[in-house]
Design a protein around this motif. Structure first.
Motif, short mmCIF file in Angstrom:
data_model
loop_
_atom_site.label_atom_id
_atom_site.label_comp_id
_atom_site.label_asym_id
_atom_site.label_seq_id
_atom_site.Cartn_x
_atom_site.Cartn_y
_atom_site.Cartn_z
N ASP A 44 0.80 -1.22 0.00
CA ASP A 44 0.00 0.00 0.00
C ASP A 44 0.84 1.28 0.00
O ASP A 44 0.29 2.39 0.00
CB ASP A 44 -0.94 0.03 1.22
CG ASP A 44 -2.18 -0.82 1.02
OD1 ASP A 44 -2.70 -0.84 -0.11
OD2 ASP A 44 -2.63 -1.45 1.99
N VAL A 45 2.15 1.16 -0.02
CA VAL A 45 3.03 2.32 0.11
C VAL A 45 2.92 3.28 -1.08
O VAL A 45 2.82 4.50 -0.89
CB VAL A 45 4.50 1.88 0.34
CG1 VAL A 45 5.47 3.02 0.11
CG2 VAL A 45 4.65 1.35 1.76
N LEU A 46 2.92 2.76 -2.30
CA LEU A 46 2.86 3.66 -3.46
C LEU A 46 1.53 4.41 -3.54
O LEU A 46 1.47 5.54 -4.00
CB LEU A 46 3.09 2.89 -4.77
CG LEU A 46 4.48 2.27 -4.94
CD1 LEU A 46 4.57 1.54 -6.28
CD2 LEU A 46 5.58 3.30 -4.79
N GLU A 47 0.48 3.76 -3.05
CA GLU A 47 -0.86 4.37 -3.09
C GLU A 47 -1.08 5.35 -1.95
O GLU A 47 -1.85 6.29 -2.08
CB GLU A 47 -1.90 3.25 -3.03
CG GLU A 47 -3.29 3.67 -3.39
CD GLU A 47 -4.22 2.46 -3.53
OE1 GLU A 47 -5.35 2.54 -3.03
OE2 GLU A 47 -3.82 1.44 -4.12
N ARG A 48 -0.38 5.14 -0.83
CA ARG A 48 -0.68 5.91 0.38
C ARG A 48 0.48 6.74 0.92
O ARG A 48 0.44 7.18 2.06
CB ARG A 48 -1.17 4.96 1.46
CG ARG A 48 -2.37 4.14 1.00
CD ARG A 48 -2.95 3.37 2.12
NE ARG A 48 -3.99 4.24 2.64
CZ ARG A 48 -4.68 4.04 3.73
NH1 ARG A 48 -4.45 3.03 4.47
NH2 ARG A 48 -5.60 4.87 4.12
N SER A 49 1.51 6.93 0.09
CA SER A 49 2.64 7.76 0.53
C SER A 49 3.25 8.44 -0.69
O SER A 49 2.94 8.07 -1.83
CB SER A 49 3.70 6.90 1.24
OG SER A 49 4.55 6.29 0.30
N PRO A 50 4.12 9.41 -0.47
CA PRO A 50 4.76 10.08 -1.60
C PRO A 50 5.93 9.30 -2.21
O PRO A 50 6.50 9.71 -3.21
CB PRO A 50 5.25 11.41 -1.00
CG PRO A 50 5.40 11.13 0.45
CD PRO A 50 4.37 10.09 0.80
N LEU A 51 6.30 8.16 -1.64
CA LEU A 51 7.41 7.37 -2.18
C LEU A 51 7.09 6.86 -3.58
O LEU A 51 5.93 6.55 -3.88
CB LEU A 51 7.72 6.17 -1.28
CG LEU A 51 8.48 6.45 0.01
CD1 LEU A 51 8.59 5.20 0.85
CD2 LEU A 51 9.85 7.00 -0.30
N THR A 52 8.11 6.76 -4.39
CA THR A 52 7.95 6.24 -5.75
C THR A 52 8.61 4.88 -5.88
O THR A 52 9.45 4.51 -5.04
CB THR A 52 8.58 7.19 -6.78
OG1 THR A 52 10.01 7.18 -6.60
CG2 THR A 52 8.04 8.61 -6.65
N GLY A 53 8.26 4.18 -6.93
CA GLY A 53 8.88 2.89 -7.20
C GLY A 53 10.39 3.02 -7.39
O GLY A 53 11.15 2.17 -6.92
N ASP A 54 10.82 4.07 -8.06
CA ASP A 54 12.26 4.28 -8.26
C ASP A 54 12.99 4.49 -6.92
O ASP A 54 14.10 4.00 -6.74
CB ASP A 54 12.52 5.47 -9.18
CG ASP A 54 12.14 5.17 -10.62
OD1 ASP A 54 12.05 3.98 -11.00
OD2 ASP A 54 11.92 6.14 -11.39
N GLU A 55 12.36 5.22 -6.01
CA GLU A 55 12.96 5.42 -4.69
C GLU A 55 13.08 4.09 -3.94
O GLU A 55 14.08 3.85 -3.25
CB GLU A 55 12.15 6.42 -3.87
CG GLU A 55 12.25 7.84 -4.39
CD GLU A 55 11.28 8.79 -3.73
OE1 GLU A 55 11.68 9.93 -3.46
OE2 GLU A 55 10.11 8.39 -3.48
N LEU A 56 12.08 3.24 -4.09
CA LEU A 56 12.14 1.94 -3.43
C LEU A 56 13.22 1.05 -4.04
O LEU A 56 13.92 0.33 -3.32
CB LEU A 56 10.77 1.25 -3.49
CG LEU A 56 9.67 1.93 -2.68
CD1 LEU A 56 8.33 1.27 -2.94
CD2 LEU A 56 10.00 1.92 -1.19
N VAL A 57 13.40 1.11 -5.36
CA VAL A 57 14.47 0.36 -6.01
C VAL A 57 15.82 0.87 -5.51
O VAL A 57 16.73 0.07 -5.22
CB VAL A 57 14.37 0.45 -7.55
CG1 VAL A 57 15.64 -0.05 -8.23
CG2 VAL A 57 13.16 -0.34 -8.04
N ALA A 58 15.96 2.17 -5.35
CA ALA A 58 17.22 2.74 -4.83
C ALA A 58 17.50 2.25 -3.41
O ALA A 58 18.66 2.20 -3.00
CB ALA A 58 17.16 4.27 -4.87
N ARG A 59 16.47 1.86 -2.69
CA ARG A 59 16.63 1.36 -1.31
C ARG A 59 16.76 -0.16 -1.26
O ARG A 59 16.80 -0.73 -0.19
CB ARG A 59 15.45 1.79 -0.45
CG ARG A 59 15.41 3.29 -0.23
CD ARG A 59 14.27 3.64 0.68
NE ARG A 59 14.11 5.06 0.84
CZ ARG A 59 13.34 5.60 1.77
NH1 ARG A 59 12.66 4.85 2.61
NH2 ARG A 59 13.23 6.91 1.84
N GLY A 60 16.76 -0.81 -2.43
CA GLY A 60 17.02 -2.25 -2.44
C GLY A 60 15.93 -3.13 -3.01
O GLY A 60 16.10 -4.35 -3.11
#
Length: 151
Positions: A44-60
């Motif tokens: 639910d993070v992409l739908e309910r926060s400002p984080l993006t998929g690219d930012e999550l990839v950068a975090r692993g």
């Protein structure tokens, strides 16, 4: 990483019925195998926060996991039926990951004591996702095959 991100993003959020969002995410993660846990925690993070998929990839996060999260993220203009069919019809590893996590998500929603008449058609969505898993040759826990869910 995923648990910390989910905890931070959902710390103060509530579900549509007022229960803690993070508790829902933890239940979904507990219902899936280890290889799905990261996607389950972040579903639910992409739908309910400002984080993006690219930012999550950068975090692993892997690219397949990011693609699964994008499938699980309902676009603002997307109706629930189209969203469920998009997950059901998705190919590849991302589709398999998204369907498994969506099934656990739906099971958690269906088991909630505070279900209401205005909720999305979770039982219908579960049948669609489970049918898609069968069509794609994906395994699911045997209890899913015999579970009876009230509509």
């Amino acid at each position: 990483m995923a648990r910390d991100i989910a905890r931070s993003c959902h710390r103060t959020q509530r579900t549509r019925h007022g229960s803690p969002m993070y508790a829902h995410v933890e239940r979904v993660a507990a219902a899936v195998g280890r290889e799905l846990r990261c996607v389950a925690l972040l579903h639910d993070v992409l739908e309910r926060s400002p984080l993006t998929g690219d930012e999550l990839v950068a975090r692993g996060l892997s690219h397949d996991e990011r693609s699964a999260l994008q499938l699980l993220t309902r676009a603002p203009a997307e109706n629930y039926t189209a969203h469920v069919h998009r997950i059901a019809d998705a190919g590849g590893i991302a589709g398999r990951l998204a369907r498994a996590v969506k099934l656990a998500d739906l099971d958690d929603h269906l088991s909630a004591a505070d279900r209401r008449a205005g909720d999305p058609p979770y039982a219908w969505a579960r049948r669609v996702i489970r049918g898609a898993q069968r069509r794609h040759g994906e395994d699911a826990p045997s209890q899913d095959d015999h579970r009876v869910v009230a509509v």
